[in-house]
Write a protein that holds these residues in place. Structure first.
Motif, short mmCIF file in Angstrom:
data_model
loop_
_atom_site.label_atom_id
_atom_site.label_comp_id
_atom_site.label_asym_id
_atom_site.label_seq_id
_atom_site.Cartn_x
_atom_site.Cartn_y
_atom_site.Cartn_z
N PHE A 118 1.68 -16.85 7.36
CA PHE A 118 0.45 -17.23 6.67
C PHE A 118 -0.31 -15.99 6.20
O PHE A 118 -0.78 -15.93 5.06
CB PHE A 118 -0.45 -18.06 7.58
CG PHE A 118 -0.03 -19.49 7.76
CD1 PHE A 118 0.87 -20.09 6.90
CD2 PHE A 118 -0.55 -20.25 8.79
CE1 PHE A 118 1.26 -21.41 7.06
CE2 PHE A 118 -0.18 -21.56 8.96
CZ PHE A 118 0.72 -22.15 8.10
N TYR A 121 1.16 -14.25 3.11
CA TYR A 121 1.01 -14.96 1.83
C TYR A 121 -0.42 -15.38 1.54
O TYR A 121 -0.66 -16.19 0.65
CB TYR A 121 1.97 -16.15 1.77
CG TYR A 121 3.40 -15.68 1.65
CD1 TYR A 121 3.89 -15.20 0.44
CD2 TYR A 121 4.23 -15.64 2.76
CE1 TYR A 121 5.18 -14.73 0.34
CE2 TYR A 121 5.53 -15.17 2.66
CZ TYR A 121 5.99 -14.72 1.45
OH TYR A 121 7.27 -14.24 1.34
N VAL A 123 -2.74 -16.99 3.40
CA VAL A 123 -3.26 -18.24 3.94
C VAL A 123 -4.15 -17.91 5.13
O VAL A 123 -3.72 -17.24 6.06
CB VAL A 123 -2.12 -19.19 4.38
CG1 VAL A 123 -2.67 -20.46 5.01
CG2 VAL A 123 -1.24 -19.54 3.19
N TYR A 162 -7.29 -24.89 5.99
CA TYR A 162 -6.55 -23.72 5.49
C TYR A 162 -7.00 -23.39 4.08
O TYR A 162 -7.27 -24.29 3.28
CB TYR A 162 -5.05 -23.99 5.50
CG TYR A 162 -4.51 -24.16 6.91
CD1 TYR A 162 -4.09 -23.05 7.63
CD2 TYR A 162 -4.44 -25.41 7.50
CE1 TYR A 162 -3.62 -23.19 8.93
CE2 TYR A 162 -3.97 -25.56 8.79
CZ TYR A 162 -3.56 -24.45 9.50
OH TYR A 162 -3.09 -24.58 10.77
N ARG A 163 -7.08 -22.08 3.81
CA ARG A 163 -7.41 -21.58 2.48
C ARG A 163 -6.26 -20.70 2.02
O ARG A 163 -5.67 -19.97 2.80
CB ARG A 163 -8.67 -20.70 2.52
CG ARG A 163 -9.94 -21.43 2.71
CD ARG A 163 -11.15 -20.52 2.54
NE ARG A 163 -10.85 -19.11 2.68
CZ ARG A 163 -11.44 -18.27 3.52
NH1 ARG A 163 -12.37 -18.72 4.32
NH2 ARG A 163 -11.12 -17.01 3.56
N LEU A 164 -6.00 -20.75 0.74
CA LEU A 164 -5.06 -19.82 0.10
C LEU A 164 -5.91 -18.90 -0.75
O LEU A 164 -6.45 -19.31 -1.78
CB LEU A 164 -4.04 -20.56 -0.77
CG LEU A 164 -3.05 -19.69 -1.54
CD1 LEU A 164 -2.22 -18.85 -0.58
CD2 LEU A 164 -2.13 -20.55 -2.39
N HIS A 165 -6.07 -17.67 -0.26
CA HIS A 165 -7.00 -16.69 -0.85
C HIS A 165 -8.38 -17.34 -0.88
O HIS A 165 -8.95 -17.58 0.17
CB HIS A 165 -6.51 -16.20 -2.21
CG HIS A 165 -5.15 -15.58 -2.15
ND1 HIS A 165 -4.89 -14.38 -1.51
CD2 HIS A 165 -3.95 -16.03 -2.59
CE1 HIS A 165 -3.61 -14.10 -1.59
NE2 HIS A 165 -3.00 -15.09 -2.23
N LEU A 169 -7.03 -25.16 0.73
CA LEU A 169 -5.82 -25.99 0.74
C LEU A 169 -6.09 -27.32 1.43
O LEU A 169 -5.65 -28.37 0.97
CB LEU A 169 -4.68 -25.27 1.47
CG LEU A 169 -4.08 -24.06 0.80
CD1 LEU A 169 -3.04 -23.41 1.71
CD2 LEU A 169 -3.42 -24.45 -0.52
#
Length: 180
Positions: A118, A121, A123, A162-165, A169
């Motif tokens: 995570f 990438y 996360v 969860y966050r992606l950058h 998410l």
């Protein structure tokens, strides 16, 4: 007396250009040929440019298709190691000689691999325990009166978010405190 009619002579006027010398003709013909060659070269360059543009468009389309098909290849390749650990853990759990402690340690190692994945990438985990409720990142499942926790603060996290950058998410599912 008879008047004689005089007809005007058929002499050419000085401004009338009806004859061209051979040298002038050849010079004009050479200029015409040069202009035709220039036009043909320009037409050829235009056709080549159009063909090159078409080739670039087709190559770009192929690259985009390839990126769609194989863009997640690196990410999925990194997930294979985590999958291998999970399979080993499942196999170990089926062994009657395996202890609960060793299976728990294996799961903790696999979880550590997943957390590193995570992080690699971009996360980030959204774990808002004790923080003020934020509807942009949290989803309140219920509100419970509490004297110990300030109103509109998270008492319990049922499911981490969860966050992606900078993009969410999945929001964290939380229980929020309300005034007693």
């Amino acid at each position: 007396m008879t008047e004689s009619s005089a007809t005007p002579s058929a002499a050419p006027e000085e401004n009338d250009v009806t004859s061209v010398s051979i040298e002038e003709y050849e010079a004009l013909n050479a200029r015409l040929t040069e202009a035709e060659n220039t036009a043909a070269s320009a037409r050829d360059a235009q056709l080549r440019a159009l063909a090159e543009l078409d080739n670039v468009r087709k190559r770009s389309e192929r690259e985009i298709d390839s990126a769609r098909k194989f863009g997640s290849e690196r990410v999925l390749g990194d997930l294979l190691a985590i999958n291998d650990s999970l399979e080993l853990g499942i196999k170990a759990a089926g062994n009657p000689e395996a202890s609960t402690q060793s299976i728990g340690e294996g799961m903790a190692l696999t979880h550590g691999q997943l957390l590193k994945f995570f992080e690699k990438y971009g996360v980030a985990i959204v774990d808002p325990a004790g923080q003020p409720f934020n509807p942009d990142f949290h989803e309140a499942v219920s509100a419970i009166p509490s004297a110990d926790v300030a109103p509109n603060h998270v008492i319990n996290v049922l499911q981490k978010g969860y966050r992606l950058h900078d993009r969410l998410l999945r929001p964290a599912m939380v229980i929020v405190a309300k005034a007693p």
